[in-house]
Design an enzyme around this catalytic site. Structure first.
Site, PDB file in Angstrom:
ATOM      1  N   ASP A  37      82.195  86.882  39.869  1.00 11.68           N
ATOM      2  CA  ASP A  37      81.421  87.616  40.872  1.00 11.68           C
ATOM      3  C   ASP A  37      82.130  88.935  41.188  1.00 11.68           C
ATOM      4  OD1 ASP A  37      79.686  88.337  42.894  1.00 11.68           O
ATOM      5  OD2 ASP A  37      80.547  86.987  44.379  1.00 11.68           O
ATOM      6  N   HIS A  56      77.506  94.622  40.345  1.00 11.54           N
ATOM      7  CA  HIS A  56      78.424  95.248  41.301  1.00 11.54           C
ATOM      8  C   HIS A  56      79.871  95.086  40.849  1.00 11.54           C
ATOM      9  CE1 HIS A  56      79.753  91.548  43.515  1.00 11.54           C
ATOM     10  NE2 HIS A  56      78.528  91.103  43.259  1.00 11.54           N
ATOM     11  N   ASP A  84      73.499  88.028  39.501  1.00 11.27           N
ATOM     12  CA  ASP A  84      74.632  87.904  40.425  1.00 11.27           C
ATOM     13  C   ASP A  84      74.886  86.456  40.824  1.00 11.27           C
ATOM     14  OD1 ASP A  84      76.737  88.754  41.988  1.00 11.27           O
ATOM     15  OD2 ASP A  84      75.503  89.264  43.699  1.00 11.27           O
ATOM     16  N   HIS A 115      83.624  83.497  45.775  1.00 14.99           N
ATOM     17  CA  HIS A 115      84.382  84.062  46.904  1.00 14.99           C
ATOM     18  C   HIS A 115      85.672  83.301  47.191  1.00 14.99           C
ATOM     19  CE1 HIS A 115      80.524  86.062  48.789  1.00 14.99           C
ATOM     20  NE2 HIS A 115      80.776  86.465  47.548  1.00 14.99           N
ATOM     21  N   GLU A 156      78.948  95.901  47.266  1.00 20.76           N
ATOM     22  CA  GLU A 156      77.858  94.934  47.382  1.00 20.76           C
ATOM     23  C   GLU A 156      78.199  93.866  48.402  1.00 20.76           C
ATOM     24  OE1 GLU A 156      75.890  91.038  46.510  1.00 20.76           O
ATOM     25  OE2 GLU A 156      78.018  91.568  46.387  1.00 20.76           O
ATOM     26  N   GLU A 157      79.443  93.418  48.397  1.00 17.92           N
ATOM     27  CA  GLU A 157      79.824  92.275  49.224  1.00 17.92           C
ATOM     28  C   GLU A 157      79.682  92.562  50.718  1.00 17.92           C
ATOM     29  OE1 GLU A 157      80.076  89.567  47.961  1.00 17.92           O
ATOM     30  OE2 GLU A 157      80.985  89.653  45.979  1.00 17.92           O
TER      31      GLU A 157
END
Length: 466
Positions: free
Chosen positions: A307, A295, A356, A428, A328-329
């Site tokens: 990520d 992604h 991922d 994140h 995606e998130e």
């Protein structure tokens, strides 16, 4: 098909999305024991010279060595974080499209995706009683705003949903702080995704969730959360492990705590983005598909290097098939849109690949599929003994994020196993930057994706789905 074998290692420096394969029957494994026919095991073993050539090339200073890191650093430095519905993401998609076209790949195109976008604006949180302390925080994806003047309220600290239930009579009108212990990401992330709605049932006015991580340097972790139907939507944010534990200690001493929280977020009901697709057609059965994906979007903190920028760039650099998902998130939005738009083609998919959970030192393969397909992947993994990456972990659970939507309908899925023990340290957060990335590990990840996708596409058999 008989896919044209690589004549030199330079010829693998291409990207694509769709590869063809021919799929005759196999001798099935029985009772968990691999009993592939000798001819198939010999065929897989025959790819060893290709594997060794590619691995040698990516570790050669005069060849490919360091190119993945260089490409990733240029990409992330140029675009930074790439939240869905932002210009950063859309500009990065244009960049990838141009890069794919420059490689003269087949059918490079984008497929539009519509969704409800979310963006954070100004936000802050602070302990204001019994003393003042700024609380590092990040609003969770999809959170509603506070009133313009913010919220000041007393605090209830809980360590689990059971603890919340036991304290339910104390929650109305309060801010609930979750200080849940970290068990594993899959087990603990439920507090981020459901914490606000669970507290809202008892009348909480907001929630602050301890970041879902085993380690913290005062870094709050973003992520998506979802409101349950029929429950009032309340503002929700993550705070650091350190602050959650501090508040928990003070609360357990009987100290009355008050927190001020102000959050301003914006929703875009008709947001659009794009999945990025490129193809390479096989020569014998060009409609059969091996899909390699990652992604392109990220959260709006850090650089999105780990990520998921790393996996997108090494697919761009050295992989034989690729699709770059969007959004995606926010819940696999791009993947679900692709699945919906390509329903008529699903029988053509032989394998879907994604990774991922970091771009660290690889040590093997994780696979979700039939017993016989797993036996094939065992033989493929053996080819990576020179880099100690021969582990083949067969999983009953899905092994990817976006590719989960394919695995749920019985399409085999694969990801790389890597030394990702520290992945959720940076996940994140503002710390997801190029400083996390190791050039040699990136190169090996690139090589493994390239070779595995090539072998599965070139084999004379398909991976059995049952």
């Amino acid at each position: 098909m008989t896919f044209r074998r690589f004549q030199s290692s330079c010829q693998i420096a291409v990207v694509v999305l769709l590869l063809a394969l021919l799929i005759p029957p196999l001798t099935a494994a029985s009772s968990g024991k691999c009993r592939l026919v000798r001819s198939l095991r010999d065929e897989i073993a025959s790819y060893r010279p290709v594997v060794e050539r590619v691995l040698s090339y990516v570790q050669d200073k005069k060849g490919y060595k360091g190119r993945t890191w260089a490409a990733l650093s240029e990409f992330t430095d140029m675009f930074g974080s790439r939240l869905a519905s932002t210009s950063n993401l859309e500009n990065s998609i244009d960049y990838m499209m141009n890069s794919l076209r420059a490689e003269n790949l087949d059918n490079v195109h984008a497929e539009r995706v519509m969704f409800t976008g979310w963006q954070r604006r100004k936000e802050n949180a602070a302990l204001v009683k019994p003393r003042y302390k700024n609380l590092a925080m990040l609003g969770l994806g999809g959170s509603v705003s506070t009133a313009p003047e913010g919220i000041r309220a007393e605090v209830v600290v809980v360590t689990s949903f059971d603890d919340l239930s036991n304290k339910s009579s104390q929650v109305s009108g309060k801010i609930v702080v979750y200080n849940q212990p970290y068990v594993s990401y899959s087990e603990t992330v439920v507090y981020r995704s459901m914490g606000a709605s669970e507290a809202s049932k008892y009348g909480a006015v907001a929630t602050l969730i301890r970041s879902i991580t085993p380690f913290s340097l005062n870094t709050p972790h973003a992520g998506h959360q979802s409101y349950s139907d029929g429950v009032k939507k309340i503002p929700t944010a993550c705070i650091t492990v350190e602050d959650a534990e501090l508040l928990n200690r003070m609360y357990n001493r009987g100290t009355k705590l008050e927190i001020f929280l102000k959050m301003d977020s914006k929703f875009f009901t008709n947001a659009t983005s794009r999945n990025t697709v490129a193809e390479i057609k096989g020569t014998t059965d060009p409609d059969k598909i091996v899909l390699v994906s990652g992604h392109l979007d990220s959260w709006d903190v850090g650089q999105g290097a780990m990520d998921d920028g790393g996996r997108c760039v090494y697919k761009l650099e050295l992989v034989s098939s690729c699709l770059l998902w969007t959004a995606e998130e926010e819940g696999y939005i791009g993947a679900y849109a692709y699945l919906k738009g390509h329903k008529s083609e699903l029988e053509k998919f032989n394998l879907v690949i994604e990774s991922d959970e970091g771009t660290f030192q690889p040590y093997g393969i994780e696979f979700h599929g039939s017993e016989t397909s797993a036996c094939i992947m065992v033989e493929v993994a053996k080819l990576f003994d020179s880099i100690n990456a021969t582990t083949m972990q067969s999983s009953k659970e899905n092994v990817g994020s976006d590719i989960e939507v394919f695995e749920n309908i019985n399409i085999p899925g694969l990801s790389l196993l890597n030394r990702n023990e520290k992945y959720f340290w940076y996940h994140h957060t503002e710390a997801d930057t190029m400083a996390v990335e190791d050039p040699d590990s990136l190169d090996l990840n690139t090589a493994m994706f390239a070779v595995i996708s090539y072998i599965i596409a070139d084999l004379s058999v398909e991976l059995p789905k049952s």
